[in-house]
Design a protein around this motif. Structure first.
Motif, mmCIF file in Angstrom:
data_model
loop_
_atom_site.group_PDB
_atom_site.id
_atom_site.type_symbol
_atom_site.label_atom_id
_atom_site.label_comp_id
_atom_site.label_asym_id
_atom_site.label_seq_id
_atom_site.Cartn_x
_atom_site.Cartn_y
_atom_site.Cartn_z
ATOM 1 N N ARG A 125 49.153 38.250 34.976
ATOM 2 C CA ARG A 125 49.884 37.204 34.251
ATOM 3 C C ARG A 125 50.429 36.145 35.191
ATOM 4 O O ARG A 125 50.386 34.948 34.897
ATOM 5 N N ALA A 126 50.983 36.586 36.327
ATOM 6 C CA ALA A 126 51.665 35.654 37.236
ATOM 7 C C ALA A 126 50.704 34.785 38.029
ATOM 8 O O ALA A 126 51.049 33.665 38.398
ATOM 9 N N THR A 127 49.518 35.304 38.335
ATOM 10 C CA THR A 127 48.569 34.562 39.177
ATOM 11 C C THR A 127 47.434 33.935 38.384
ATOM 12 O O THR A 127 46.783 32.999 38.860
ATOM 13 N N GLY A 128 47.159 34.457 37.187
ATOM 14 C CA GLY A 128 46.013 33.981 36.422
ATOM 15 C C GLY A 128 44.694 34.539 36.914
ATOM 16 O O GLY A 128 43.632 34.126 36.442
ATOM 17 N N VAL A 129 44.736 35.489 37.844
ATOM 18 C CA VAL A 129 43.526 36.104 38.395
ATOM 19 C C VAL A 129 43.294 37.427 37.665
ATOM 20 O O VAL A 129 44.145 38.316 37.693
ATOM 21 N N GLY A 130 42.130 37.579 37.023
ATOM 22 C CA GLY A 130 41.887 38.724 36.165
ATOM 23 C C GLY A 130 41.296 39.940 36.829
ATOM 24 O O GLY A 130 41.167 40.990 36.199
ATOM 25 N N ASP A 131 40.908 39.832 38.109
ATOM 26 C CA ASP A 131 40.354 40.972 38.839
ATOM 27 C C ASP A 131 41.262 41.300 40.019
ATOM 28 O O ASP A 131 41.863 40.399 40.625
ATOM 29 N N TRP A 132 41.335 42.581 40.356
ATOM 30 C CA TRP A 132 42.219 42.975 41.450
ATOM 31 C C TRP A 132 41.804 44.330 42.017
ATOM 32 O O TRP A 132 41.094 45.103 41.369
ATOM 33 N N ASN A 133 42.257 44.595 43.251
ATOM 34 C CA ASN A 133 42.108 45.904 43.883
ATOM 35 C C ASN A 133 43.427 46.654 43.844
ATOM 36 O O ASN A 133 44.491 46.038 43.970
#
Length: 210
Positions: A125-133
């Motif tokens: 939500r905070a970064t707008g980036v939908g993929d993460w490790n």
């Protein structure tokens, strides 16, 4: 005073007004994560304090790098990595000194599992980036540098997004990692805290409907 993921920075002086959730051990005196735990008291993640509050800005006795807290409960502490692999790189660890994942108490492990999902959703939500490790290392041979177990939550923007300054990202052990810009980090940490509260409220509302 967020320690680097390569985890070498001056630790803060513990606040005499805050009793840690754990008893002091022989490794606590040199562990930067234990010092973070000592300095920053718990708050209600569903209603985080304002950025200027004492909970997020405790008085310290000498200058040091800033710590940007995103979560602080009786069992856990979460903060921005000072040498992030990507904007929004979070470290999440138990308050007591637990060298490896298997050293965590059952209540700490349960809360880590709960908040890994919450923090992951909040970072999206905070970064707008939908993929993460989500990364967690145990022992020097497994690339653990700070001997206080911790999870990394690392946003992974698409390659075309990584060309922008906002979403520059590197892999473990590769590339030049820059220190946080304190003004940007303070604003990002606030967004993550607000997002955590939103996720927790959504969870409560969902449970209430069941």
């Amino acid at each position: 005073m967020a320690p680097k993921t390569s985890d070498s920075s001056l630790p803060p002086v513990p606040s005499p007004d805050f009793d840690r959730a754990s008893s002091a051990g022989p490794d606590d005196a040199i562990c930067p994560f234990c010092h973070i735990s000592a300095v920053f008291p718990p708050y209600n993640p569903a209603a985080p304090p304002p950025p200027s509050s004492a909970e997020l800005n405790p008085s310290l006795t000498f200058p040091q790098p800033s710590t940007f807290i995103i979560l602080s409960t009786p069992h856990l502490i979460g903060f921005l990595d000072i040498m992030p692999l990507a904007a929004g790189h979070i470290l999440l660890c138990p308050r007591p000194h637990r060298p490896k994942l298997t050293d965590a108490a059952p209540a700490e492990a349960a809360e880590l599992g709960r908040y890994l999902r919450v923090v992951s959703a909040a970072v999206v939500r905070a970064t707008g980036v939908g993929d993460w490790n989500v990364v967690q290392n145990n022992g020097a041979a497994a690339a653990q540098v700070v001997p206080h177990m911790h999870f990394h939550v690392i946003p992974r923007p698409e390659l075309r997004d990584q060309r922008s300054e906002r979403f520059t990202a590197t892999m473990f052990g590769r590339g030049q990692r820059d220190e946080l810009d304190e003004e940007e980090a303070a604003e990002l940490a606030q967004r993550v805290r607000v997002a955590i509260a939103e996720v927790l409220r959504a969870d409560e509302e969902g449970c209430a409907k069941l």
